[in-house]
Design an enzyme around this catalytic site. Sequence first.
Site, PDB file in Angstrom:
ATOM      1  N   CYS A  84       0.893  -1.041  -0.043  1.00 17.73           N
ATOM      2  CA  CYS A  84      -0.091  -0.066  -0.022  1.00 17.73           C
ATOM      3  C   CYS A  84       0.873   1.246   0.107  1.00 17.73           C
ATOM      4  CB  CYS A  84      -0.928   0.044   1.276  1.00 17.73           C
ATOM      5  SG  CYS A  84      -1.857   1.300   1.349  1.00 17.73           S
TER       6      CYS A  84
ATOM      7  N   GLU B  52      -8.749  -0.487  -3.635  1.00 17.76           N
ATOM      8  CA  GLU B  52      -9.106   1.122  -3.409  1.00 17.76           C
ATOM      9  C   GLU B  52     -10.521   1.421  -2.698  1.00 17.76           C
ATOM     10  OE1 GLU B  52      -5.605   1.064  -4.862  1.00 17.76           O
ATOM     11  OE2 GLU B  52      -6.916   2.756  -3.847  1.00 17.76           O
TER      12      GLU B  52
ATOM     13  N   HIS C 171     -10.020   1.424   0.792  1.00 16.98           N
ATOM     14  CA  HIS C 171      -9.669   2.559   1.359  1.00 16.98           C
ATOM     15  C   HIS C 171     -10.925   3.693   1.633  1.00 16.98           C
ATOM     16  CE1 HIS C 171      -5.285   2.450   1.596  1.00 16.98           C
ATOM     17  NE2 HIS C 171      -5.205   1.885   0.361  1.00 16.98           N
TER      18      HIS C 171
HETATM   19  O1  LIG Z   1      -2.037   2.126  -1.901  1.00 17.81           O
HETATM   20  C1  LIG Z   1      -2.599   1.691  -2.651  1.00 17.81           C
HETATM   21  O2  LIG Z   1      -3.952   1.931  -2.713  1.00 17.81           O
HETATM   22  C2  LIG Z   1      -1.971   1.317  -4.161  1.00 17.81           C
HETATM   23  C3  LIG Z   1      -1.647  -0.078  -4.071  1.00 17.81           C
HETATM   24  C4  LIG Z   1      -2.983  -0.594  -4.564  1.00 17.81           C
HETATM   25  C5  LIG Z   1      -2.947  -2.302  -4.521  1.00 17.81           C
HETATM   26  C6  LIG Z   1      -1.865  -2.943  -3.736  1.00 17.81           C
HETATM   27  C7  LIG Z   1      -1.718  -4.368  -3.717  1.00 17.81           C
HETATM   28  C8  LIG Z   1      -2.894  -5.143  -4.640  1.00 17.81           C
HETATM   29  C9  LIG Z   1      -3.498  -4.209  -5.309  1.00 17.81           C
HETATM   30  C10 LIG Z   1      -3.661  -2.811  -5.274  1.00 17.81           C
HETATM   31  C11 LIG Z   1      -0.413  -0.284  -5.014  1.00 17.81           C
HETATM   32  O3  LIG Z   1       0.679   0.668  -4.513  1.00 17.81           O
HETATM   33  S1  LIG Z   1      -0.491  -0.555  -6.366  1.00 17.81           S
HETATM   34  C12 LIG Z   1       1.128  -1.258  -6.596  1.00 17.81           C
HETATM   35  C13 LIG Z   1       0.856  -2.661  -6.952  1.00 17.81           C
HETATM   36  C14 LIG Z   1       0.423  -3.206  -7.928  1.00 17.81           C
HETATM   37  C15 LIG Z   1       0.054  -4.792  -8.049  1.00 17.81           C
HETATM   38  C16 LIG Z   1       0.341  -5.446  -6.965  1.00 17.81           C
HETATM   39  C17 LIG Z   1       0.831  -5.078  -5.847  1.00 17.81           C
HETATM   40  C18 LIG Z   1       1.151  -3.479  -5.881  1.00 17.81           C
HETATM   41 NI    NI Z   2      -3.375   1.250  -0.399  1.00 17.62          NI
END
Ligand SMILES: O=C(O)C[C@@H](Cc1ccccc1)[C@H](O)SCc1ccccc1
Ligand code: NI
Length: 181
Positions: free
Chosen positions: A110, A154, A157
């Site tokens: 995150c 998201e 969140h």
């Molecule tokens: O903090 C956030 O919302 C962005 C997150 C979103 C996310 C994390 C894990 C799994 C799905 C969504 C990340 O920074 S996005 C980067 C990312 C992309 C794919 C897998 C893991 C992390």
């Molecule tokens: Ni996040």
Amino acid sequence: MITMKDIVREGNPVLREVSRSVENPPSNEDRELLKKMLDFLMNSQDPDIAEKYDLRPGSGLAAPQLGVPKRMFAMHVTDERERLHSYGFFNPRIISHSLEETHLENGEGCLSVDREVEGIVPRYARLKLKARTLEDEEVVLRFRGLPAIVVQHEIDHLNGVMFYDRIEDYSGPYKKTVPTI
Ligand SMILES: O=C(O)C[C@@H](Cc1ccccc1)[C@H](O)SCc1ccccc1
Ligand code: NI
């Protein structure tokens, strides 16, 4: 442009708020912010810009992560068939989902969490999302795979839920009991 200093980190109570709906039609201020959130994601995935501005790569970003408890998020992620899912959503709502679940083998991270958190985060394998887009369209979109995981991360969140709240045996800091979606 948004950089990492604009992203609030865990411990900030705004990440535990339930965000409020965005007015319809969205204000220019809300539209500008959502566009900047989408631009951040694109910048964070551009090696040169990410290095120049020290951006962590992100595939999703929700308004509460910028200290704005409003129901809007941006996503910019390519699925396993190399299809790009790039959107800004106002008032997104999961209107249906599969019973089947999925998860990322290496767990989740995150942008608001500056530490590694181990553990499986169960997510619905497929879902249908209803939302208003930056292009001012009311859409119903189906997601599966990584895009579906990003959408759920998201939406969490927007409801004050952090990914580690969903890890079964998580006993670290900031844990909260989670409602089902
Ligand atoms: O903090 C956030 O919302 C962005 C997150 C979103 C996310 C994390 C894990 C799994 C799905 C969504 C990340 O920074 S996005 C980067 C990312 C992309 C794919 C897998 C893991 C992390
Ligand atoms: Ni996040």
